[in-house]
Scaffold this motif. Sequence first.
Motif, PDB file in Angstrom:
ATOM      1  N   VAL A 127      76.143 -78.290 -20.131  1.00  0.00           N
ATOM      2  CA  VAL A 127      76.081 -76.818 -20.095  1.00  0.00           C
ATOM      3  C   VAL A 127      74.743 -76.403 -19.463  1.00  0.00           C
ATOM      4  CG1 VAL A 127      75.931 -74.719 -21.510  1.00  0.00           C
ATOM      5  CG2 VAL A 127      77.643 -76.459 -22.057  1.00  0.00           C
ATOM      6  N   GLU A 128      73.659 -77.073 -19.862  1.00  0.00           N
ATOM      7  CA  GLU A 128      72.339 -76.707 -19.302  1.00  0.00           C
ATOM      8  C   GLU A 128      72.303 -76.932 -17.790  1.00  0.00           C
ATOM      9  OE1 GLU A 128      69.790 -77.516 -23.402  1.00  0.00           O
ATOM     10  OE2 GLU A 128      69.910 -79.086 -21.886  1.00  0.00           O
ATOM     11  N   ARG A 129      72.931 -78.047 -17.372  1.00  0.00           N
ATOM     12  CA  ARG A 129      72.995 -78.344 -15.933  1.00  0.00           C
ATOM     13  C   ARG A 129      73.760 -77.230 -15.209  1.00  0.00           C
ATOM     14  NH1 ARG A 129      76.525 -81.958 -12.978  1.00  0.00           N
ATOM     15  NH2 ARG A 129      77.542 -82.754 -14.851  1.00  0.00           N
ATOM     16  N   ALA A 130      74.855 -76.785 -15.820  1.00  0.00           N
ATOM     17  CA  ALA A 130      75.652 -75.718 -15.191  1.00  0.00           C
ATOM     18  C   ALA A 130      74.857 -74.410 -15.148  1.00  0.00           C
ATOM     19  CB  ALA A 130      76.950 -75.527 -15.959  1.00  0.00           C
ATOM     20  N   LEU A 131      74.154 -74.115 -16.246  1.00  0.00           N
ATOM     21  CA  LEU A 131      73.418 -72.846 -16.294  1.00  0.00           C
ATOM     22  C   LEU A 131      72.272 -72.839 -15.281  1.00  0.00           C
ATOM     23  CD1 LEU A 131      73.372 -72.038 -20.128  1.00  0.00           C
ATOM     24  CD2 LEU A 131      74.985 -71.295 -18.361  1.00  0.00           C
ATOM     25  N   GLN A 132      71.735 -74.017 -15.049  1.00  0.00           N
ATOM     26  CA  GLN A 132      70.677 -74.105 -14.035  1.00  0.00           C
ATOM     27  C   GLN A 132      71.252 -73.814 -12.644  1.00  0.00           C
ATOM     28  OE1 GLN A 132      68.565 -77.736 -14.336  1.00  0.00           O
ATOM     29  NE2 GLN A 132      67.015 -77.140 -12.831  1.00  0.00           N
ATOM     30  N   PHE A 169      73.770 -72.071 -12.017  1.00  0.00           N
ATOM     31  CA  PHE A 169      74.201 -70.679 -11.998  1.00  0.00           C
ATOM     32  C   PHE A 169      73.140 -69.785 -11.350  1.00  0.00           C
ATOM     33  CE2 PHE A 169      74.654 -66.487 -14.179  1.00  0.00           C
ATOM     34  CZ  PHE A 169      75.918 -66.159 -13.722  1.00  0.00           C
ATOM     35  N   ARG A 170      71.857 -70.225 -11.483  1.00  0.00           N
ATOM     36  CA  ARG A 170      70.770 -69.411 -10.890  1.00  0.00           C
ATOM     37  C   ARG A 170      70.752 -69.533  -9.370  1.00  0.00           C
ATOM     38  NH1 ARG A 170      67.190 -72.171 -14.666  1.00  0.00           N
ATOM     39  NH2 ARG A 170      68.079 -71.563 -16.647  1.00  0.00           N
ATOM     40  N   ASP A 171      71.348 -70.615  -8.868  1.00  0.00           N
ATOM     41  CA  ASP A 171      71.394 -70.827  -7.417  1.00  0.00           C
ATOM     42  C   ASP A 171      72.709 -70.214  -6.908  1.00  0.00           C
ATOM     43  OD1 ASP A 171      71.795 -71.829  -4.889  1.00  0.00           O
ATOM     44  OD2 ASP A 171      71.464 -73.931  -5.431  1.00  0.00           O
ATOM     45  N   LYS A 172      72.635 -68.898  -6.636  1.00  0.00           N
ATOM     46  CA  LYS A 172      73.869 -68.142  -6.369  1.00  0.00           C
ATOM     47  C   LYS A 172      74.656 -68.685  -5.166  1.00  0.00           C
ATOM     48  CE  LYS A 172      73.289 -65.345  -9.758  1.00  0.00           C
ATOM     49  NZ  LYS A 172      73.794 -65.898 -10.999  1.00  0.00           N
ATOM     50  N   ALA A 173      73.922 -69.143  -4.143  1.00  0.00           N
ATOM     51  CA  ALA A 173      74.620 -69.580  -2.927  1.00  0.00           C
ATOM     52  C   ALA A 173      75.448 -70.833  -3.211  1.00  0.00           C
ATOM     53  CB  ALA A 173      73.603 -69.844  -1.822  1.00  0.00           C
ATOM     54  N   THR A 174      74.845 -71.774  -3.939  1.00  0.00           N
ATOM     55  CA  THR A 174      75.587 -73.010  -4.241  1.00  0.00           C
ATOM     56  C   THR A 174      76.745 -72.715  -5.185  1.00  0.00           C
ATOM     57  OG1 THR A 174      73.522 -74.200  -4.001  1.00  0.00           O
ATOM     58  CG2 THR A 174      75.319 -75.395  -5.049  1.00  0.00           C
ATOM     59  N   TRP A 175      76.483 -71.854  -6.172  1.00  0.00           N
ATOM     60  CA  TRP A 175      77.549 -71.481  -7.121  1.00  0.00           C
ATOM     61  C   TRP A 175      78.756 -70.933  -6.356  1.00  0.00           C
ATOM     62  CZ3 TRP A 175      77.463 -72.333 -12.365  1.00  0.00           C
ATOM     63  CH2 TRP A 175      78.468 -71.740 -13.113  1.00  0.00           C
ATOM     64  N   PRO A 207      74.913 -65.421 -17.988  1.00  0.00           N
ATOM     65  CA  PRO A 207      76.153 -66.150 -17.696  1.00  0.00           C
ATOM     66  C   PRO A 207      77.138 -66.006 -18.856  1.00  0.00           C
ATOM     67  CG  PRO A 207      74.313 -67.676 -18.101  1.00  0.00           C
ATOM     68  CD  PRO A 207      73.758 -66.287 -18.176  1.00  0.00           C
ATOM     69  N   LEU A 208      78.420 -65.891 -18.527  1.00  0.00           N
ATOM     70  CA  LEU A 208      79.451 -65.714 -19.552  1.00  0.00           C
ATOM     71  C   LEU A 208      80.373 -66.937 -19.548  1.00  0.00           C
ATOM     72  CD1 LEU A 208      81.008 -64.069 -21.627  1.00  0.00           C
ATOM     73  CD2 LEU A 208      81.938 -62.681 -19.783  1.00  0.00           C
ATOM     74  N   LEU A 209      80.418 -67.614 -20.694  1.00  0.00           N
ATOM     75  CA  LEU A 209      81.221 -68.830 -20.819  1.00  0.00           C
ATOM     76  C   LEU A 209      82.525 -68.493 -21.545  1.00  0.00           C
ATOM     77  CD1 LEU A 209      78.252 -69.737 -20.394  1.00  0.00           C
ATOM     78  CD2 LEU A 209      78.678 -71.652 -21.926  1.00  0.00           C
TER      79      LEU A 209
END
Length: 485
Positions: free
Chosen positions: A442-447, A449-455, A300-302
């Motif tokens: 940030v950790e919540r967001a990165l988690q 991020f792994r769920d591509k459909a929800t992202w 992921p790129l912030l």
Amino acid sequence: MSESKLRVLFVASEAYPLVKTGGLADVSYALPNALRHLGVDVRLLLPGYRSVLEQLSLIEVHENIKLSPLKKPLRILAGTMRGELTPVYVIDYPSLYDRDGGPYQDSTGKEWEDNALRFGMLSKVAALFGNHSLLFKPHIIHCNDWQTGLVPTFLKFNADHQARTVMSVHNMAYQGLFAPEVVELLGLSPESFSMFGLEYHGKVSFIKAGLYYADWITTVSPTYAQDIQTSEYGCGLEGLMTERQNQLTGILNGIDTDTWNPETDPYLARHYNIENLPVKVRNTQALRNTLRLSPSKQAPLLGMITRLTEQKGLNLLLPIIPSIVKTGAQLAILGSGDKKLEKSLQKLASEYPKQLSVNIGYDEELAHQIEAGAHLFLMPSKFEPCGLNQMYSMRYGTLPLVRRTGGLADTVVDATPDNINNKTATGFVFEKNDSNELLSCVERALQLFRDKATWRKLQINGMSSDFSWRKSAEQYISLYYQLLD
Ligand code: ADP
Ligand code: GLC
């Protein structure tokens, strides 16, 4: 009065693309354009900085204006930006404005010593328009921040004042405080130098002058209008703001949807929109290339683009950068300002060259590329009157991660399970001005991020939100008419 006849002079110390240090410039460009689209005859008044004189082709409309304490007469020039609607008036007085360096500071970052005179004269010229002494006779003078704060005072103490005044607060933390001698220097009424006027702890406060004497006050988001009535955010003026709460309105900034459009943005590697969102990845790859970050496809790129000041929450971010990097994420930061912050960031960047890119300076092109290339955009601000980058981010399918304050609270909907289900979530929000809270967010967001459909769903929610200026411009028009009633 029919709407087409409403005349407004918008006075500001910066306007994109002529001169810009932050969001005020974006607003001074986009709001007048939006007002013109709605039939208002709005014109902009700017100081004749070198960059303004160089970019506009100007004609003289008023010469030989004698205004104390200036030794020589000044001129008012007029022009329009190429392809733009809004006429621009420019104060031509080279010894005040036509210099190297920025609008407020020299090239070493030191405030210009004659800022009281430079912006006092900006206000004085605006007041001449307000008195209807010049060709353009506005009904309303719309002032912005401390640099224009004296306009309502000059008008109030002038027997034939005509125009009504609106004072917009973009940032209460910058107040324009000067020695009391400025009262005499600028020819302000001695009566105004009082606690019930523009005096603030023995000094002249340009912002207080505006807040005290303007007919109406606005802030750039509804939450910030509440915030500045508290001691936490009022910067000492919360009492006055509470007293004037019935003449105080928060109107959310919009964004210029032409300048910030991923379908047409000239700076992007590839254009995209909701229908072809996967193409956004090309911009991520291009950004990694440009910034020499490792070409990892999964990381992921912030992104972060900011003035480096205390306001923007760098003190929360700096200590947790090693933890963020440890998760495998990458960061692209663009900013300038506080030298200590610049150095701390650069030092960290040298430790993680493949994962942290720090770019010191002002770079319009890179700003657009970060908005398009990043997955997540950080705004952990201590306070934020409105904030524009979170809205640019949403328009670019880049999820904003923000602290719940001011305009950030008004524009970003947190990705809670409920908000995800009801399709309102657009980003990530944390509460306290605290590093650990930022890191958990940030950790919540990165988690997620792994769920591509929800992202993807969150990206679409953001990209389909309407942040255009129209609604807000309509609110300003109602306010102008209300003041003329
Ligand atoms: P503020 O006005 O407090 O700086 P905003 O979010 O309202 O914050 O607006 C900041 C504006 O300035 C945005 O358009 C942002 O892209 C731009 N900006 C800030 N720093 C830089 C930089 N170093 N390079 C390019 N653009 C920048
Ligand atoms: C100020 C504020 C920012 C706001 C901008 C434009 O610089 O810091 O939050 O978006 O003005 O109103």
